[in-house]
Motif scaffolding. Sequence first.
Motif, PDB file in Angstrom:
ATOM      1  N   LEU A 272       0.855  -1.197   0.000  1.00 51.22           N
ATOM      2  CA  LEU A 272       0.000   0.000   0.000  1.00 51.22           C
ATOM      3  C   LEU A 272       0.885   1.239   0.000  1.00 51.22           C
ATOM      4  N   PRO A 273       0.786   2.084  -1.021  1.00 53.78           N
ATOM      5  CA  PRO A 273       1.718   3.209  -1.122  1.00 53.78           C
ATOM      6  C   PRO A 273       1.641   4.172   0.057  1.00 53.78           C
ATOM      7  N   HIS A 274       0.438   4.358   0.635  1.00 53.17           N
ATOM      8  CA  HIS A 274       0.371   5.327   1.735  1.00 53.17           C
ATOM      9  C   HIS A 274       0.991   4.764   3.006  1.00 53.17           C
ATOM     10  N   VAL A 275       1.061   3.440   3.100  1.00 51.90           N
ATOM     11  CA  VAL A 275       1.776   2.836   4.231  1.00 51.90           C
ATOM     12  C   VAL A 275       3.279   2.925   3.993  1.00 51.90           C
ATOM     13  N   LEU A 276       3.710   2.613   2.760  1.00 55.41           N
ATOM     14  CA  LEU A 276       5.137   2.660   2.439  1.00 55.41           C
ATOM     15  C   LEU A 276       5.705   4.059   2.660  1.00 55.41           C
ATOM     16  N   MET A 277       4.926   5.074   2.280  1.00 52.48           N
ATOM     17  CA  MET A 277       5.435   6.436   2.380  1.00 52.48           C
ATOM     18  C   MET A 277       5.692   6.845   3.829  1.00 52.48           C
ATOM     19  N   ARG A 278       4.963   6.217   4.747  1.00 54.88           N
ATOM     20  CA  ARG A 278       5.154   6.552   6.154  1.00 54.88           C
ATOM     21  C   ARG A 278       6.563   6.179   6.643  1.00 54.88           C
ATOM     22  N   PHE A 279       7.192   5.193   6.003  1.00 51.64           N
ATOM     23  CA  PHE A 279       8.527   4.784   6.454  1.00 51.64           C
ATOM     24  C   PHE A 279       9.579   5.855   6.189  1.00 51.64           C
ATOM     25  N   TYR A 280       9.258   6.822   5.322  1.00 47.16           N
ATOM     26  CA  TYR A 280      10.227   7.900   5.057  1.00 47.16           C
ATOM     27  C   TYR A 280      10.156   9.017   6.075  1.00 47.16           C
ATOM     28  N   THR A 281       9.186   8.958   6.985  1.00 45.58           N
ATOM     29  CA  THR A 281       9.049  10.060   7.940  1.00 45.58           C
ATOM     30  C   THR A 281       9.920   9.881   9.177  1.00 45.58           C
ATOM     31  N   VAL A 282      10.699   8.788   9.210  1.00 48.18           N
ATOM     32  CA  VAL A 282      11.579   8.565  10.360  1.00 48.18           C
ATOM     33  C   VAL A 282      13.032   8.706   9.905  1.00 48.18           C
ATOM     34  N   PRO A 283      13.948   9.033  10.846  1.00 48.86           N
ATOM     35  CA  PRO A 283      15.322   9.337  10.427  1.00 48.86           C
ATOM     36  C   PRO A 283      16.149   8.129   9.982  1.00 48.86           C
ATOM     37  N   THR A 284      15.898   6.943  10.505  1.00 48.52           N
ATOM     38  CA  THR A 284      16.752   5.798  10.174  1.00 48.52           C
ATOM     39  C   THR A 284      15.934   4.534   9.953  1.00 48.52           C
ATOM     40  N   ALA A 285      16.626   3.511   9.421  1.00 47.90           N
ATOM     41  CA  ALA A 285      15.964   2.221   9.220  1.00 47.90           C
ATOM     42  C   ALA A 285      15.563   1.606  10.560  1.00 47.90           C
ATOM     43  N   LYS A 286      16.376   1.853  11.579  1.00 50.68           N
ATOM     44  CA  LYS A 286      16.067   1.294  12.887  1.00 50.68           C
ATOM     45  C   LYS A 286      14.743   1.865  13.409  1.00 50.68           C
ATOM     46  N   GLU A 287      14.548   3.154  13.157  1.00 53.36           N
ATOM     47  CA  GLU A 287      13.272   3.766  13.559  1.00 53.36           C
ATOM     48  C   GLU A 287      12.119   3.241  12.698  1.00 53.36           C
ATOM     49  N   ALA A 288      12.426   2.915  11.441  1.00 55.26           N
ATOM     50  CA  ALA A 288      11.380   2.325  10.589  1.00 55.26           C
ATOM     51  C   ALA A 288      10.950   0.980  11.163  1.00 55.26           C
ATOM     52  N   ARG A 289      11.956   0.204  11.624  1.00 53.47           N
ATOM     53  CA  ARG A 289      11.637  -1.093  12.251  1.00 53.47           C
ATOM     54  C   ARG A 289      10.779  -0.859  13.481  1.00 53.47           C
ATOM     55  N   ARG A 290      11.215   0.094  14.328  1.00 54.65           N
ATOM     56  CA  ARG A 290      10.458   0.407  15.533  1.00 54.65           C
ATOM     57  C   ARG A 290       9.024   0.807  15.198  1.00 54.65           C
ATOM     58  N   SER A 291       8.870   1.545  14.082  1.00 53.12           N
ATOM     59  CA  SER A 291       7.513   1.955  13.662  1.00 53.12           C
ATOM     60  C   SER A 291       6.635   0.741  13.425  1.00 53.12           C
ATOM     61  N   VAL A 292       7.168  -0.232  12.667  1.00 48.16           N
ATOM     62  CA  VAL A 292       6.340  -1.391  12.334  1.00 48.16           C
ATOM     63  C   VAL A 292       6.025  -2.179  13.594  1.00 48.16           C
ATOM     64  N   VAL A 293       7.019  -2.300  14.493  1.00 47.79           N
ATOM     65  CA  VAL A 293       6.782  -3.053  15.720  1.00 47.79           C
ATOM     66  C   VAL A 293       5.643  -2.413  16.517  1.00 47.79           C
ATOM     67  N   TRP A 294       5.691  -1.083  16.643  1.00 44.14           N
ATOM     68  CA  TRP A 294       4.613  -0.387  17.348  1.00 44.14           C
ATOM     69  C   TRP A 294       3.289  -0.581  16.646  1.00 44.14           C
ATOM     70  N   ALA A 295       3.333  -0.441  15.319  1.00 44.48           N
ATOM     71  CA  ALA A 295       2.097  -0.590  14.554  1.00 44.48           C
ATOM     72  C   ALA A 295       1.507  -1.980  14.777  1.00 44.48           C
ATOM     73  N   ILE A 296       2.376  -3.010  14.792  1.00 41.40           N
ATOM     74  CA  ILE A 296       1.875  -4.382  14.981  1.00 41.40           C
ATOM     75  C   ILE A 296       1.212  -4.538  16.343  1.00 41.40           C
ATOM     76  N   TRP A 297       1.846  -4.000  17.390  1.00 38.47           N
ATOM     77  CA  TRP A 297       1.237  -4.102  18.727  1.00 38.47           C
ATOM     78  C   TRP A 297      -0.114  -3.398  18.763  1.00 38.47           C
ATOM     79  N   LEU A 298      -0.147  -2.164  18.248  1.00 36.98           N
ATOM     80  CA  LEU A 298      -1.388  -1.383  18.317  1.00 36.98           C
ATOM     81  C   LEU A 298      -2.490  -2.015  17.469  1.00 36.98           C
ATOM     82  N   ILE A 299      -2.127  -2.397  16.229  1.00 38.77           N
ATOM     83  CA  ILE A 299      -3.133  -2.954  15.324  1.00 38.77           C
ATOM     84  C   ILE A 299      -3.619  -4.303  15.856  1.00 38.77           C
ATOM     85  N   GLY A 300      -2.678  -5.113  16.371  1.00 42.99           N
ATOM     86  CA  GLY A 300      -3.043  -6.404  16.944  1.00 42.99           C
ATOM     87  C   GLY A 300      -3.993  -6.240  18.120  1.00 42.99           C
ATOM     88  N   ALA A 301      -3.640  -5.321  19.031  1.00 44.72           N
ATOM     89  CA  ALA A 301      -4.506  -5.077  20.179  1.00 44.72           C
ATOM     90  C   ALA A 301      -5.884  -4.630  19.703  1.00 44.72           C
TER      91      ALA A 301
END
Lengths: 540, 114
Positions: A272-301
């Motif tokens: 989904l392009p609007h999801v992919l574009m969100r990964f550019y709003t963080v400074p590093t790849a590590k923060e991109a990983r952290r983003s997905v981890v948070w998203a998974i917890w929140l979406i799962g809950a």
Amino acid sequence: MNSSLILAQGAESTQVGNPLVNIAIFAAFVGITLVIVLKASKNNKTAADYYAGGRSFTGTQNGTAIAGDYLSAASFLGIVGAIAINGYDGFLYSIGFLVAWLVALLLVAELLRNTGKFTMADVLSFRLKQRPVRIAAAVSTLAVCVFYLLAQMAGAGALVSLLLGIDGKLGQSLVIIVVGALMIMYVLIGGMKGTTWVQIIKACLLIAGALIMTVWTLALFGFNFSELLGKAAEVAGNPELLNPGLKYGMSGTSKLDFISLALALVLGTAGLPHVLMRFYTVPTAKEARRSVVWAIWLIGAFYLFTLVLGFGAGALIGPDRIKAAPGGVNSAAPLLAYELGGTLLLGLISAVAFATILAVVAGLTITAAASFAHDVYASVIAKDKTTPEKEMKVARRTVVIIGIFAIAGGIGAQGQNVAFLVALAFAVAASANLPTILYSLFWKGFKTRGAVWSMYGGLSSALLLIIFSPVFSGSETSMIPSIDMAIFPLANPGIVSIPLAFLLGWLGSITDPGVEDITKQAEMEVRSLTGVGAEKAVDH
Amino acid sequence: MSAESQPDVTDDIDFVAERDSEEFQELRKTHRSFVFPMAIFFLVWYFAYVLLADYFHDFMSIKVFGNINMGILLGLLQFVSTFVITALYVQFSNNKLDPKASKIRERLEKEGVN
């Protein structure tokens, strides 16, 4: 006169809560977010500010915004309603929507953050021939955004009748115009930064609201989930509610349709392009990983909450009352809110549902505008001889045009059955985008022809199959019931279009007589894994 | 245009040599040896679940305790496995991938400046 009387009576007997309270809470949300958007917009100087929020969000913030972007009104109202009515088969959706995030986490997010700047096309065209790949990626980005956007705007009209008690076509159109205008304003002024904050606030409200309702519902059953399930089955008068098969188990075709849907859900999210574009709003790849981890917890809950809420609505309100209410299946969550917390909780949940539409359309619009300005205008029309100022001007104009288009589409789609549009957006994302993303990140032999074939082939096969399917014509619930050209039996094209797109990507690559730039290919590989030379955060 | 338009440290790096270096190949192997098997595992597990829910209604309808049946239990297990894989990946990245990746990145960025 006659019909308005019936409408008024209908509204009196089925309308719950107080529309004024709903509107007041929504207005408060708009007011607060507008102030934040105005504040955030002060730093919108460069393209990286406008498209990527200065790359300055933390992983936690971005993860929350991703959840805000992803949890649309369809997944809140739709899934709660689907579980209340179809029981177990409604639950199947949420599992696909969640598991899909593992594709993004393991295979896409970090590598994409390391190699791209603003859009999906940046990554796909990195080591292939710029122009054809960029145009194809922009076309499929725009297609996914437009389908998703239309679905959201059409949903806004339906929500209005349900939550604000506005039944007339004119009133609904007016609300769609207001929602569209607000969205244009947010995106125009706030850019990605403003949009992100709207999504963060909305995600917090939505998840908090769902949590309160979940605990409340469980408390009514002494925190015994099994008892809640039993009550839901008893009220429905159908023990099969707890077992799979109510919706998809009818025939061999419907079973196959479900597999097709499951494929599109699990492979579509990471495309989904609007999801992919969100990964550019963080400074590093590590923060991109952290983003997905948070998203998974929140979406799962959140999806766990919807499981309780769906069966809770079934147990406390019952499928018959839900189906009879204005808004039908979508009214399960609001009716449950009213049952639990009366006018105030209903007002809160209604406002959250509206905020959800607003936040999701804003995210889609900025993605489409960025793709048009950055991929089509700057790279193709202006042939890279443009200035960032000019590109941003084009992006802002695109926002207005897309906004007006969304309003017109939303008004035009009123009363039409466009529920298939979200499934179509996922199918296109899974067929046109994901194969090319995976190939270009992981397969050295991938070539320009493969990318172009896969993207156009995936997009057009998904579209054609939908046009020749029963959701488009030939049955009572079709978009155009009066004609019958449904020769493809499934409502979901993914089972054909996704394998086809993977096949075309491979076939195009092995038959492409051209050669690709081997230094670019090596560069992409080194960059994607190490993050060397990746775009940094903007300092202000 | 993603690479040329920015003044950037990567212009002087010989990426082909870097890609073929033992250090990078090691990083690549470490990365793929985790993400590929894990991706295959969760996809197989997810579609096994989908097929069970789609074609084996009797099995999914077996009550395990109270009104909780196999379907609900396996569905909830999908949530659990998603959370567990996420946590495993984070741990793996922090311990195994990040140190290797940052070592290469820092060296390349230093070389690029010279």
